[in-house]
Design an enzyme around this catalytic site. Structure first.
Site, PDB file in Angstrom:
ATOM      1  N   LYS A 144       0.804  -1.237   0.000  1.00  0.00           N
ATOM      2  CA  LYS A 144       0.000   0.000   0.000  1.00  0.00           C
ATOM      3  C   LYS A 144       0.833   1.281   0.000  1.00  0.00           C
ATOM      4  O   LYS A 144       0.453   2.268   0.621  1.00  0.00           O
ATOM      5  CB  LYS A 144      -0.933   0.013   1.227  1.00  0.00           C
ATOM      6  CG  LYS A 144      -1.944  -1.099   1.208  1.00  0.00           C
ATOM      7  CD  LYS A 144      -2.821  -1.101   2.445  1.00  0.00           C
ATOM      8  CE  LYS A 144      -2.099  -1.663   3.646  1.00  0.00           C
ATOM      9  NZ  LYS A 144      -3.014  -2.061   4.725  1.00  0.00           N
ATOM     10  N   ASP A 165      -5.399  -6.356  10.369  1.00  0.00           N
ATOM     11  CA  ASP A 165      -6.738  -5.742  10.423  1.00  0.00           C
ATOM     12  C   ASP A 165      -7.861  -6.723  10.080  1.00  0.00           C
ATOM     13  O   ASP A 165      -8.972  -6.625  10.611  1.00  0.00           O
ATOM     14  CB  ASP A 165      -6.833  -4.482   9.544  1.00  0.00           C
ATOM     15  CG  ASP A 165      -6.329  -4.684   8.123  1.00  0.00           C
ATOM     16  OD1 ASP A 165      -5.784  -5.749   7.821  1.00  0.00           O
ATOM     17  OD2 ASP A 165      -6.473  -3.742   7.310  1.00  0.00           O
TER      18      ASP A 165
END
Ligand code: BGC
Length: 443
Positions: A155, A191
């Site tokens: 990311k 997450d």
């Protein structure tokens, strides 16, 4: 017929995932799951997380950290038992570019200072011993619930000196440097794992956690004996959550646009599935297509404006696909803001069509992977599976969820009703507190 129609027809075909292609993706995905669990080379890392889902009875007060998107967040979470959670405070800190792409010391220094500020703002006594959960939304190689080495940044993060290092050690060191000596880091989790944990706290039959946000990934509940690569000595309990790291799945048919996008990223050749599904990339795929159409003179023929890299974002896709007005006025407004004024109706309709093609492929691909995970656990499927999902793309795109549901129906018919998609709002923040409580109860 508009000038763009033949182009759009061809585009639709190259992005199509008919049922046969979905089944092939599902098969390949399960083969990679198998290899990943056995420790053989695979594009699915299948990472053990050393935690199982919650019972809902856990209690306690925690500080939860959430690192993985554009903001770093700190949450004060209270688990009250009976599946009830109270979030007593949230702090949001924009991660400076220098911390994201500078050195690990800068990144962890920023994190520690943000935590100190949060404690101060919320009048939490830094001397009081409290338990902290750390959501670290990147692939981590864990050896227990309180340690894990970063395998590879994703990311757009690239802080140096972190890959290969234990992020809990880096965090503890940075906390000591700002005078926070007494913090017990009780859990480290991805997450997706947080999302599953948070939902299972309320709903015990939850067995999959997914993020569709800046990045994308999933985890699920595996039987410990199936995790062949794990040494029997470190196995405990009957089930463990596995972080699949599905963003790196590579057995996919890619288009020229995907290759072009991949070449411009800081992790070329990796995270193929993420680059076809997640919020960081969908807007850019659409932009590359729109640019090609502009070059070919079939879009915005009366304007000399161009769309630069990063101009067209995934939120623009959500906006374009939400426009229900007769003259596509919202799209017009959005194009004007991007410097493309005087668009014709056909231009705007073509933009909407491109967005639909890109986001539909993303949703269908995601559904094929969900189907692979569920049928891996339960081939029919014969029992109910709650899939906990969080992330900005899932929350904000007007049709993403429904397209996943429709694709699951294409694949499973009536049995698709056994697969229930649930929005686990803020799961990635709350869930790590649940993980910390589960770990404490086990210790
Ligand atoms: C990371 C995953 C994470 C996902 C969603 C991906 O880029 O590799 O670990 O779960 O993004 O945040």
């Amino acid at each position: 017929m508009s000038a763009a129609d033949p182009f759009l027809e061809e585009l639709e075909q190259s992005f199509a995932l008919p049922d046969g292609a979905l089944k092939a993706v599902r098969r390949a995905f399960q083969e990679e799951m198998q290899r990943g669990l056995s420790g053989e080379p695979s594009s699915l890392k299948m990472l053990p997380t050393f935690i199982d889902r919650a019972s809902g009875r856990e209690r306690g007060r925690f500080i939860a950290l959430d690192l993985g998107g554009t903001n770093f967040r700190v949450l004060r979470v209270e688990l009250l038992g009976g599946g009830t959670v109270r979030v007593a405070g949230i702090g949001k800190y924009v991660i400076p570019e220098a911390a994201m792409r500078g050195t690990g010391d800068e990144l962890f220094g920023f994190i520690a200072r943000s935590i100190a500020q949060f404690l101060n703002d919320n009048r939490i006594d830094a001397e009081a011993k409290f338990r902290l959960g750390f959501t670290f939304s990147f692939p981590i190689d864990q050896s227990g619930i309180t340690s894990g080495k970063l395998i590879k940044w994703t990311k757009g993060f690239s802080a140096s000196g972190v890959e290969g290092a234990d992020v809990v050690v880096l965090l503890s060191k940075a906390l000591r440097q700002v005078g926070l000596n007494d913090i017990d880091i009780a859990a480290l989790a991805n997450d997706t794992v947080g999302t599953l944990m948070a939902q299972s706290y309320e709903e015990p039959d939850c067995d999959v956690g997914i993020i569709f946000g800046t990045g994308t990934n999933a985890c699920y509940r595996e039987k410990v004996p199936n995790i062949k690569k794990m040494k029997p000595a470190v196995q405990s309990g009957e089930h463990m959550i596995i972080n699949i790291e599905w963003g790196d799945f590579s057995q996919l048919r890619v288009t020229d646009y995907d290759r072009q996008l991949d070449r411009a990223t800081n992790n070329p050749g990796r995270q193929w599935m993420e680059k076809m599904i997640s919020g960081m990339y969908l807007g850019e795929i659409a932009r590359l297509i729109l640019e090609r159409m502009i070059e070919e003179g079939i879009l915005f023929a009366h304007s000399s404006a161009r769309l630069k890299a990063g101009d067209f974002e995934t939120r623009h896709i959500s906006l374009a696909e939400s426009d229900r007005s007769d003259d596509l006025a919202n799209i017009e407004e959005c194009l004007e803001a991007l410097g493309l004024s005087d668009s014709s109706y056909d231009d705007r309709a073509a933009v909407a069509a491109v967005c639909r093609v890109v986001s539909t492929r993303a949703a269908r691909l995601a559904a094929a992977a969900i189907s692979a995970i569920v049928t891996w656990m339960d081939p029919e499927p014969s029992r109910k599976h709650t899939i906990a999902i969080d992330g900005s793309l899932y929350e904000k795109h007007p049709h993403f969820r429904q397209r996943i549901v429709d694709t699951l129906e294409d694949l499973h018919g009536d049995a698709s009703r056994q697969i229930e998609l649930t929005h686990a709002k803020d799961g990635s923040g709350i869930g790590v507190a649940v993980a910390a409580a589960v770990a404490a109860a086990r210790a």
